[in-house]
Design a protein around this motif. Structure first.
Motif, short mmCIF file in Angstrom:
data_model
loop_
_atom_site.label_atom_id
_atom_site.label_comp_id
_atom_site.label_asym_id
_atom_site.label_seq_id
_atom_site.Cartn_x
_atom_site.Cartn_y
_atom_site.Cartn_z
N ALA A 54 20.37 120.08 -31.12
CA ALA A 54 18.79 120.22 -31.64
C ALA A 54 18.44 118.70 -31.58
CB ALA A 54 18.89 120.61 -32.96
N PHE A 55 17.16 118.18 -31.61
CA PHE A 55 17.01 116.91 -31.37
C PHE A 55 15.57 116.71 -32.10
CE2 PHE A 55 14.28 115.86 -28.00
CZ PHE A 55 14.32 117.17 -27.37
N VAL A 56 15.28 115.29 -32.63
CA VAL A 56 13.97 115.37 -33.07
C VAL A 56 13.08 114.59 -32.17
CG1 VAL A 56 12.61 113.98 -34.98
CG2 VAL A 56 14.47 114.97 -35.50
N THR A 57 11.87 115.07 -32.08
CA THR A 57 10.88 114.54 -30.85
C THR A 57 10.01 113.17 -31.37
OG1 THR A 57 9.08 115.95 -31.54
CG2 THR A 57 10.62 116.86 -29.94
N SER A 58 9.36 112.82 -30.51
CA SER A 58 8.40 111.77 -30.94
C SER A 58 7.51 112.05 -32.06
CB SER A 58 7.77 110.93 -29.89
OG SER A 58 7.36 111.60 -28.94
N LYS A 59 7.11 113.59 -32.00
CA LYS A 59 6.21 113.97 -32.99
C LYS A 59 6.48 114.57 -34.14
CE LYS A 59 2.61 115.76 -29.76
NZ LYS A 59 2.44 117.12 -29.19
N GLY A 60 8.04 114.16 -34.30
CA GLY A 60 8.60 114.72 -35.66
C GLY A 60 8.95 116.11 -35.70
N GLU A 61 8.79 116.79 -34.43
CA GLU A 61 9.27 118.17 -34.20
C GLU A 61 10.67 118.08 -34.30
OE1 GLU A 61 4.93 120.05 -33.41
OE2 GLU A 61 6.29 119.59 -31.62
N VAL A 62 11.44 119.29 -34.23
CA VAL A 62 12.79 119.68 -33.81
C VAL A 62 12.89 120.59 -32.67
CG1 VAL A 62 15.19 120.06 -34.64
CG2 VAL A 62 13.68 119.20 -36.26
N PHE A 63 13.46 120.09 -31.69
CA PHE A 63 13.48 121.14 -30.15
C PHE A 63 15.15 121.47 -30.28
CE2 PHE A 63 9.72 119.65 -27.57
CZ PHE A 63 8.88 120.17 -28.33
N VAL A 64 15.37 122.77 -29.94
CA VAL A 64 16.94 123.31 -29.57
C VAL A 64 16.62 123.61 -28.03
CG1 VAL A 64 18.37 124.99 -29.90
CG2 VAL A 64 17.20 124.24 -31.87
N CYS A 65 17.44 123.05 -27.36
CA CYS A 65 17.87 123.35 -25.81
C CYS A 65 19.02 122.73 -25.43
CB CYS A 65 16.69 122.80 -24.97
SG CYS A 65 16.48 121.03 -25.45
N THR A 66 19.42 123.09 -24.17
CA THR A 66 20.68 122.44 -23.63
C THR A 66 20.50 120.78 -23.56
OG1 THR A 66 19.92 122.56 -21.45
CG2 THR A 66 21.37 124.41 -21.95
N MET A 73 14.00 115.56 -20.99
CA MET A 73 12.92 115.41 -21.77
C MET A 73 12.63 113.96 -22.53
SD MET A 73 13.07 118.81 -24.12
CE MET A 73 13.40 120.44 -23.20
N SER A 74 13.91 113.36 -22.69
CA SER A 74 13.94 111.95 -23.46
C SER A 74 13.33 111.14 -22.06
CB SER A 74 15.31 111.45 -23.62
OG SER A 74 15.98 111.22 -22.77
N TYR A 75 13.25 111.50 -20.94
CA TYR A 75 12.80 110.57 -19.87
C TYR A 75 11.38 110.75 -19.62
CZ TYR A 75 17.45 108.20 -19.53
OH TYR A 75 18.46 107.80 -19.97
N GLN A 76 10.83 111.93 -20.26
CA GLN A 76 9.52 112.19 -20.01
C GLN A 76 8.66 112.12 -21.25
OE1 GLN A 76 9.81 116.40 -18.20
NE2 GLN A 76 11.67 116.01 -17.11
N GLY A 77 9.20 111.06 -22.09
CA GLY A 77 8.02 110.73 -23.01
C GLY A 77 8.22 111.82 -24.44
#
Ligand code: ZZB
Length: 258
Positions: A54-66, A73-77
């Motif tokens: 789980a990690f926090v995105t630039s919008k402050g949402e939390v995403f769960v994935c591998t 995703m982190s290299y796609q902004g």
């Protein structure tokens, strides 16, 4: 490969390992090539033994994935800094089984995460949204769980999270009808989610026919051809912040020297 990333919102209470994210919006994120089938979502699949983050995105949402897909995703902004996952928490699939989810366009108010053992770690996000009307893999897995009590006991699946959700007719495919995955499953005499070869064949048939000949039975674009509305449905999900575009890097082909 361009995927549509579907955001499936976790309903509170959050599981214990994620309880400190209380107050933030938390999503299981699934990669799909078929955004037009989101009207038929009946559940979500996670692999019980796979590692997730789980990690926090630039919008402050939390995403769960591998973790692999999170780094992509982190290299796609998706994150504030490339290659850095903020507030990253490690999880296994078991930690996120049985969660209540709100899935975009699904007529079911709440659906649940259930176990699928054929999920691959090296594709998409490791989270798969389930459309048993149009995906033979999903139909096969759902039948296995419904027919095999030991499997349900092993993963402690509550009956109502499994049996309350019937496949929904969403696309009419000439010759395959309105529940094309089930029809092809039966035609090819598939026995279980482990019939990998036949399931691949079934998937190829349903993909091809569904895309070229399928007609929407539900939603705003009812009566129109799948190939004409796929992109429109994807765009409207993105507009409403229920989906994003996610790219999967092409597999590196390592050439032999010489
Ligand atoms: C919803 C959906 C509805 C899907 C359908 C398919 C179908 P491909 O072509 O091999 O890239 N998927 C995504 N990630 C994984 C994974 N890690 N392991 C196993 N399955 C995964 O396949 C992409 C599709 O495979 C995705 O699209 C997802 O299921 C699943 F009606 O999402 B799909 C005929 C198929 N129909």
């Amino acid at each position: 490969q361009e995927y549509t990333l579907i955001k499936m919102k976790v309903v509170v209470p959050y599981p214990s390992k994620l309880s400190h994210f209380k107050g933030r919006d938390l999503y299981l994120v699934a990669a799909t090539l078929r955004p037009e089938t989101m009207y038929g979502q009946t559940n979500c699949w996670v692999h019980p033994d796979l590692e997730y983050v789980a990690f926090v995105t630039s919008k402050g949402e939390v995403f769960v994935c591998t973790k692999r897909s999170a780094l992509n995703m982190s290299y796609q902004g998706f994150t504030n800094e490339e290659g850095v996952l903020e507030c990253c928490v490690s999880l296994t699939g078991e930690d996120i089984l049985g969660l209540g989810l709100k899935a975009p366009l699904s007529p079911y108010m709440m659906i649940y995460s259930l176990p699928m053992l054929s999920i691959r770690a090296d594709k998409g996000t490791g989270i798969v949204t389930s459309v048993p009307s149009d995906s033979p893999d999903d139909y096969a897995c759902l039948l296995d769980l419904q027919n095999k009590q030991p499997l349900r006991e092993k993963y402690r699946i509550d009956d109502y999270k499994l049996f309350s959700f019937k496949p929904i007719p969403i696309i009419d495919v000439p010759e395959l009808g309105t529940l094309s995955a089930q029809v092809v499953y039966e035609r090819l005499k598939i026995q279980s989610q482990n019939d990998r070869e036949k399931l691949q064949e079934a998937k190829d048939i349903v993909y091809l026919k569904g895309f070229y000949d399928g007609v929407m039975l539900v939603g705003l674009h009812k009566g129109r051809k799948v190939q004409d509305v796929k992109k429109i449905i994807q765009q409207s999900l993105i507009q409403s912040s229920e989906a994003m575009i996610y790219y999967e890097p092409e597999k590196l082909i390592v050439s032999r020297s010489g």
